[in-house]
Design an enzyme around this catalytic site. Structure first.
Site, PDB file in Angstrom:
ATOM      1  N   ASP A 173      36.076  53.769  82.675  1.00 57.59           N
ATOM      2  CA  ASP A 173      35.524  55.033  83.170  1.00 57.59           C
ATOM      3  C   ASP A 173      36.467  56.221  83.054  1.00 57.59           C
ATOM      4  O   ASP A 173      36.308  57.218  83.762  1.00 57.59           O
ATOM      5  CB  ASP A 173      35.084  54.884  84.635  1.00 57.59           C
ATOM      6  CG  ASP A 173      33.880  53.971  84.793  1.00 57.59           C
ATOM      7  OD1 ASP A 173      33.245  53.638  83.763  1.00 57.59           O
ATOM      8  OD2 ASP A 173      33.572  53.590  85.925  1.00 57.59           O
ATOM      9  N   LYS A 191      47.112  44.914  74.237  1.00 59.14           N
ATOM     10  CA  LYS A 191      46.536  44.123  75.330  1.00 59.14           C
ATOM     11  C   LYS A 191      46.237  45.049  76.495  1.00 59.14           C
ATOM     12  O   LYS A 191      47.139  45.417  77.250  1.00 59.14           O
ATOM     13  CB  LYS A 191      47.511  43.043  75.771  1.00 59.14           C
ATOM     14  CG  LYS A 191      48.115  42.236  74.621  1.00 59.14           C
ATOM     15  CD  LYS A 191      49.425  41.599  75.046  1.00 59.14           C
ATOM     16  CE  LYS A 191      50.169  41.026  73.873  1.00 59.14           C
ATOM     17  NZ  LYS A 191      49.468  39.973  73.183  1.00 59.14           N
ATOM     18  N   LYS A 224      57.504  41.009  78.501  1.00 55.02           N
ATOM     19  CA  LYS A 224      58.409  41.873  77.740  1.00 55.02           C
ATOM     20  C   LYS A 224      58.796  43.023  78.651  1.00 55.02           C
ATOM     21  O   LYS A 224      58.001  43.927  78.901  1.00 55.02           O
ATOM     22  CB  LYS A 224      57.751  42.428  76.478  1.00 55.02           C
ATOM     23  CG  LYS A 224      57.307  41.352  75.483  1.00 55.02           C
ATOM     24  CD  LYS A 224      55.844  41.072  75.608  1.00 55.02           C
ATOM     25  CE  LYS A 224      55.376  40.045  74.596  1.00 55.02           C
ATOM     26  NZ  LYS A 224      54.028  39.539  74.904  1.00 55.02           N
ATOM     27  N   ASP A 231      69.425  51.002  83.774  1.00 55.52           N
ATOM     28  CA  ASP A 231      69.999  51.791  84.877  1.00 55.52           C
ATOM     29  C   ASP A 231      69.002  52.120  85.984  1.00 55.52           C
ATOM     30  O   ASP A 231      69.197  53.101  86.718  1.00 55.52           O
ATOM     31  CB  ASP A 231      70.590  53.104  84.337  1.00 55.52           C
ATOM     32  CG  ASP A 231      71.782  52.891  83.427  1.00 55.52           C
ATOM     33  OD1 ASP A 231      72.366  51.790  83.463  1.00 55.52           O
ATOM     34  OD2 ASP A 231      72.125  53.819  82.667  1.00 55.52           O
ATOM     35  N   HIS A 276      55.864  35.017  78.779  1.00 57.60           N
ATOM     36  CA  HIS A 276      55.307  35.934  77.794  1.00 57.60           C
ATOM     37  C   HIS A 276      55.643  37.391  78.113  1.00 57.60           C
ATOM     38  O   HIS A 276      55.161  38.306  77.453  1.00 57.60           O
ATOM     39  CB  HIS A 276      53.781  35.732  77.777  1.00 57.60           C
ATOM     40  CG  HIS A 276      53.096  36.248  76.560  1.00 57.60           C
ATOM     41  ND1 HIS A 276      52.087  37.186  76.617  1.00 57.60           N
ATOM     42  CD2 HIS A 276      53.272  35.966  75.248  1.00 57.60           C
ATOM     43  CE1 HIS A 276      51.654  37.455  75.405  1.00 57.60           C
ATOM     44  NE2 HIS A 276      52.358  36.726  74.549  1.00 57.60           N
ATOM     45  N   HIS A 292      47.455  43.770  68.206  1.00 59.63           N
ATOM     46  CA  HIS A 292      48.141  42.952  69.207  1.00 59.63           C
ATOM     47  C   HIS A 292      48.131  43.639  70.578  1.00 59.63           C
ATOM     48  O   HIS A 292      48.720  43.148  71.533  1.00 59.63           O
ATOM     49  CB  HIS A 292      49.582  42.691  68.746  1.00 59.63           C
ATOM     50  CG  HIS A 292      50.284  41.607  69.491  1.00 59.63           C
ATOM     51  ND1 HIS A 292      51.352  41.850  70.335  1.00 59.63           N
ATOM     52  CD2 HIS A 292      50.090  40.259  69.514  1.00 59.63           C
ATOM     53  CE1 HIS A 292      51.782  40.711  70.835  1.00 59.63           C
ATOM     54  NE2 HIS A 292      51.040  39.727  70.367  1.00 59.63           N
TER      55      HIS A 292
END
Length: 503
Positions: free
Chosen positions: A428, A423, A231, A236, A229, A421
């Site tokens: 604090d 996440k 990404k 470079d 999952h 979507h």
């Protein structure tokens, strides 16, 4: 033909005659030979009881335990990272941690936990840019890709055959022809939308393509329940990207089903980029069999790999702005649930507020208990989820768990301006954790995930400001509204919640 049919009938009759013993043997395998959560064990045992034989076939496809193998390890990098982690531990014990004094004091234990558990090195020479809009994120990505001079490492869970990927392909081909090494890694399930001919065009142009857990016989996914999952993009060793956006038209708000797509993606510069590069290289090595660690120039300017030995050990006084980041990863191959454990630690340390954004909220008992205790202790716990499902089963389970938080005094909201979507967790106004992991059992147990833990008040406050801005287009799930749900919705919720351990 008739003899084959008769033999099949005989085999089936034998299975039915010995069903009790077969189920007993299979149950012993599940209980004693797999290290699983007790709720998941009981759910699988019930599946065996009600769906004899076939229940175990489902288990072989959906419930395999991947911790028993060493298939994701690369010995060279393990030795280097273990040395680097120990090196930084000694350095941090005898030097300034490199963060503001309050952060160093309050979160040094979390830094050490991540070092000890998986060698996640703290880097403090970072900059962070936040993207919440897909068009802007991918426009920035295309610009950075076009500037690549050495290599492009691009990893996404989902890559779809549509206009978004079509806008990236010419840049990848042009850079490959210019001598830049281009690698694309995609999950086998997430890449099922891509035509083989499109991959072939890229390969013919010099782009290397890898598929993580590819299907067999064309479409059959034997590891359908385990998905990469992550990404990650590294360019470079200068630029890194990590977050929630995949490559598909819905992620740039072009799918009418979802409308506006609200996500969070981070663009990193500094020492944290090397940590993302290591994570990519480990996944690439497993999927393709090409060990990038044999060429240290992918990671360091020198060829002896000294940068891996000295990760995180920098002269703090030479860093103009100290922004601390640890890249943490988890997956079914790991013994610890590092991302889950980080969430729990952040919840337990919160004194004022906890803000959570997640498309799916299906926590395990430990996470749910930590949030309940925080809410009971007077901490302002707020959860934001989508107003519409992309996976109805998980959505109804999410709504069921919302009730557990509401009963403890937490506040929960549905995002009404499209699909949420994003996440992440913010606590604090000090520390945040954003990346690819949802707040659900799948991300904790089954998916290969990666998050950035950000020890920086300015960045965390920016993320919290975005959260508070999102509240303006949210509808609060009040206890009264929650209790007014119909009996049919409640049945859906409880059924989904009961089956969630099978995810």
């Amino acid at each position: 033909m008739e003899s084959v049919w008769n033999q099949s009938i005989a085999v089936w009759k034998w299975l039915m005659d010995h069903l009790i013993y077969i189920n007993l043997i299979l149950s012993v395998i599940i209980v004693f030979f797999q290290r699983r959560d007790p709720k998941a064990v009981w759910t699988w045992l019930l599946a065996l009881y009600f769906i004899p034989v076939f229940g175990f076939l489902f288990y072989l496809i959906l419930g395999q335990d991947m911790r028993k193998g060493k298939m994701f390890r690369v010995k060279e990098v393990e030795d280097r990272m273990r040395y680097s982690a120990r090196n930084q531990e000694e350095f941090l014990k005898s030097h300034d941690i490199g963060l503001d004094s309050s952060l160093a004091r309050d979160y040094s234990d979390l830094v050490m936990y991540n070092l000890e558990t998986s060698g996640s090195v703290l880097t403090v020479d970072n900059t962070v840019e936040i993207f919440t809009d897909g068009e802007k994120k991918f426009q920035d990505l295309r610009e950075e890709l076009s500037k690549a001079t050495r290599f492009i490492h691009l990893q996404y869970y989902i890559i779809k055959n549509d206009e978004l990927f079509d806008s990236i392909i010419p840049i990848l081909i042009e850079r490959a022809k210019a001598g830049v090494e281009v690698r694309i890694l995609c999950d086998g399930m997430g890449g099922r939308f891509m035509r083989k001919s499109k991959w072939d065009i890229l390969k013919e142009s010099g782009v290397k393509v890898g598929i993580f857990f590819p299907p067999v016989l064309g479409r059959l996914h034997l590891r359908i329940n385990y998905r990469n999952h992550r990404k990650i993009v590294v360019i470079d060793n200068r630029i890194g990207y990590v977050g929630g956006f995949n490559i598909g038209r819905e992620y740039i708000s072009k799918d009418p089903k979802f409308g506006y797509w609200r996500d969070t993606h981070l663009k990193l510069q500094g020492g944290s980029v090397l940590s993302l590069q290591i994570r990519f290289a480990l996944d690439w090595n497993y999927a393709v069999g090409e060990n990038l660690f044999k060429n240290m120039t992918y990671f360091c300017e020198d060829e002896d790999g000294a940068c891996l030995y000295n990760m995180g050990v920098v002269d703090i006084n030479q860093v103009e702005k100290k922004l601390g980041i640890q890249i943490i990863a988890s997956g079914p191959d790991a013994r610890s649930r590092q991302i889950r454990d980080n969430y729990i630690r952040l919840f337990s340390k919160a004194k004022h507020h906890i803000y959570i954004q997640t498309p799916y909220f299906v926590p395990d008992d430990a996470v749910l208990s930590a949030l309940r205790v925080a809410a009971r202790s007077g901490v302002d716990v707020r959860l934001m989820i989508p107003c519409k499902p992309d996976h109805p089963f998980v959505y109804w389970a999410t709504y069921s768990y919302v009730g557990d938080l509401l009963s403890e005094g937490a506040r929960c909201y549905t995002y009404e301006n499209g699909f949420l979507h994003s996440k992440g967790v913010m606590t604090d106004g000090k520390v945040s954790s954003y990346g690819t992991a949802n707040m659900d059992i799948r991300s904790f147990e089954l998916n290969f995930e990666v998050n950035a833990v950000i020890y920086d008040e300015e960045t965390t406050r920016k993320l919290e400001e975005l959260f508070l801005e999102d509240l303006k287009v949210c509808e609060e799930i009040t206890p009264e509204r929650y209790e007014a749900r119909s009996i049919f919705i409640r049945i859906k919720e409880q059924g989904s919640r009961l089956l969630s351990p099978l995810l």
